[in-house]
Write an enzyme that holds these catalytic residues in place. Structure first.
Site, PDB file in Angstrom:
ATOM      1  N   PRO A  91      -0.140  -6.513  -1.167  1.00 41.05           N
ATOM      2  CA  PRO A  91      -1.625  -6.194  -1.592  1.00 41.05           C
ATOM      3  C   PRO A  91      -2.401  -7.777  -1.903  1.00 41.05           C
ATOM      4  O   PRO A  91      -3.108  -7.199  -2.738  1.00 41.05           O
ATOM      5  CB  PRO A  91      -0.911  -5.908  -3.348  1.00 41.05           C
ATOM      6  CG  PRO A  91       0.935  -6.529  -3.690  1.00 41.05           C
ATOM      7  CD  PRO A  91       1.214  -6.361  -1.875  1.00 41.05           C
ATOM      8  N   GLU A 118       9.936  -6.566  -6.012  1.00 37.18           N
ATOM      9  CA  GLU A 118       8.965  -7.603  -6.469  1.00 37.18           C
ATOM     10  C   GLU A 118       8.072  -8.205  -5.815  1.00 37.18           C
ATOM     11  O   GLU A 118       7.046  -8.370  -5.885  1.00 37.18           O
ATOM     12  CB  GLU A 118       9.577  -8.205  -7.625  1.00 37.18           C
ATOM     13  CG  GLU A 118       8.871  -9.767  -8.656  1.00 37.18           C
ATOM     14  CD  GLU A 118       8.274  -8.272  -9.259  1.00 37.18           C
ATOM     15  OE1 GLU A 118       6.344  -8.825  -9.614  1.00 37.18           O
ATOM     16  OE2 GLU A 118       8.314  -7.092  -9.602  1.00 37.18           O
ATOM     17  N   ARG A 156      -4.660   3.034  18.904  1.00 36.75           N
ATOM     18  CA  ARG A 156      -5.114   4.328  18.989  1.00 36.75           C
ATOM     19  C   ARG A 156      -6.825   3.943  19.822  1.00 36.75           C
ATOM     20  O   ARG A 156      -7.511   3.933  20.383  1.00 36.75           O
ATOM     21  CB  ARG A 156      -5.949   5.305  18.273  1.00 36.75           C
ATOM     22  CG  ARG A 156      -6.845   4.616  16.674  1.00 36.75           C
ATOM     23  CD  ARG A 156      -7.425   5.101  15.671  1.00 36.75           C
ATOM     24  NE  ARG A 156      -8.363   6.507  16.168  1.00 36.75           N
ATOM     25  CZ  ARG A 156      -9.158   7.103  16.037  1.00 36.75           C
ATOM     26  NH1 ARG A 156      -9.727   5.478  15.492  1.00 36.75           N
ATOM     27  NH2 ARG A 156     -10.305   7.963  17.199  1.00 36.75           N
ATOM     28  N   ASP A 171     -16.651   5.334  15.978  1.00 38.83           N
ATOM     29  CA  ASP A 171     -15.540   5.712  14.759  1.00 38.83           C
ATOM     30  C   ASP A 171     -16.671   5.588  13.425  1.00 38.83           C
ATOM     31  O   ASP A 171     -17.388   4.172  13.604  1.00 38.83           O
ATOM     32  CB  ASP A 171     -14.717   5.246  14.810  1.00 38.83           C
ATOM     33  CG  ASP A 171     -13.642   5.945  15.985  1.00 38.83           C
ATOM     34  OD1 ASP A 171     -13.913   7.749  16.416  1.00 38.83           O
ATOM     35  OD2 ASP A 171     -12.890   5.871  16.022  1.00 38.83           O
TER      36      ASP A 171
END
Length: 247
Positions: A91, A118, A156, A171
């Site tokens: 993150p 953690e 893809r 896209d």
């Protein structure tokens, strides 16, 4: 062919995702090869320990450096291509974008590290990874789901994977804008009609309509994308008109 290695202590999580739809077809076509490794196998103790308490105290467990260092070293030595990109799902990493997917799709070998607990011993981050990626500003139980998202978006884009080589070019985000609306048959569904321009057969008018609608949708939903969009003079004129209408 692209080689994708994934280091995870829950390799079974990937079976359903990689075994269906486009990701499965890409493997069958020889565009990509997946290798999911339980990095417990590289732990150097009989209990296959991969985590320990953090120095200095605190809640949670931290992934040890040794199993991951040894796993990455093994995979790198086995590689027959250029040095792999070693991607830490975290993150704290850079926010993932379509531009990053297009960049990674040019590589021959990707290694994904999926953590739990953690966090990671900082020496993993400092010495063996090339990229840190976050799929959004939130925290997941582990890196597996994030790795699946990145793998799907990269595979893809590989040559021959989609039915048409042009399929991904329009896209959302590939052009810097959100994608235009799509319609299919019937042309009149319960009184809701397809825009006439799309059934006109005039390809130039259709192209212009799609670009205008793409810009309209971007302006209404993600105006921040327009700040860095590389627009032509004609597109800038259309955008000015759209802004004036909205005011």
């Amino acid at each position: 062919m692209m080689n994708i290695d994934v280091l995870s202590i829950f390799p079974e999580m990937f079976e359903g995702v990689l075994g269906h739809s486009i990701l499965k077809k890409a493997s069958e076509k020889g565009a990509v090869q997946y290798n999911i490794i339980n990095f417990r196998e590289f732990a150097n103790d009989k209990h296959q320990t991969v985590d320990d308490y953090p120095y200095g105290g605190g809640a949670g467990m931290v992934l040890k450096p040794q199993p991951i260092f040894d796993a990455v070293t093994y995979l790198t030595e086995q590689a027959k291509s250029t040095p792999p990109r070693v991607i830490l799902m975290c993150p704290q990493g850079e926010r993932y974008t379509q531009k990053k997917a297009e960049q990674l799709a040019q590589e021959e070998h990707l290694i994904f590290i999926c953590g739990h607990y953690e966090g990671y011993d900082e020496r993993i981050r400092e010495h063996i990874i090339t990229d840190e990626i976050s799929i959004g500003d939130y925290v997941l139980t582990g890196g597996e789901l994030g790795a699946m998202v990145v793998i799907d978006s990269v595979v893809r884009l590989l040559p021959g994977v989609l039915g048409s080589e042009q399929s991904h070019l329009q896209d959302s985000f590939s052009t810097g804008l959100l994608e235009h609306p799509h319609y299919t048959r019937p042309a009149d569904f319960r009184g809701m009609k397809v825009p006439e321009v799309l059934v006109s057969g005039n390809h130039k008018l259709i192209e212009d309509w799609r670009m205008k609608e793409s810009m309209r949708r971007t302006l209404n939903r993600r105006p921040d994308l327009l700040e860095n969009a590389n627009l032509t003079d004609q597109q800038k004129k259309w955008l000015d008109k759209l802004i004036n209408v909205n005011e």
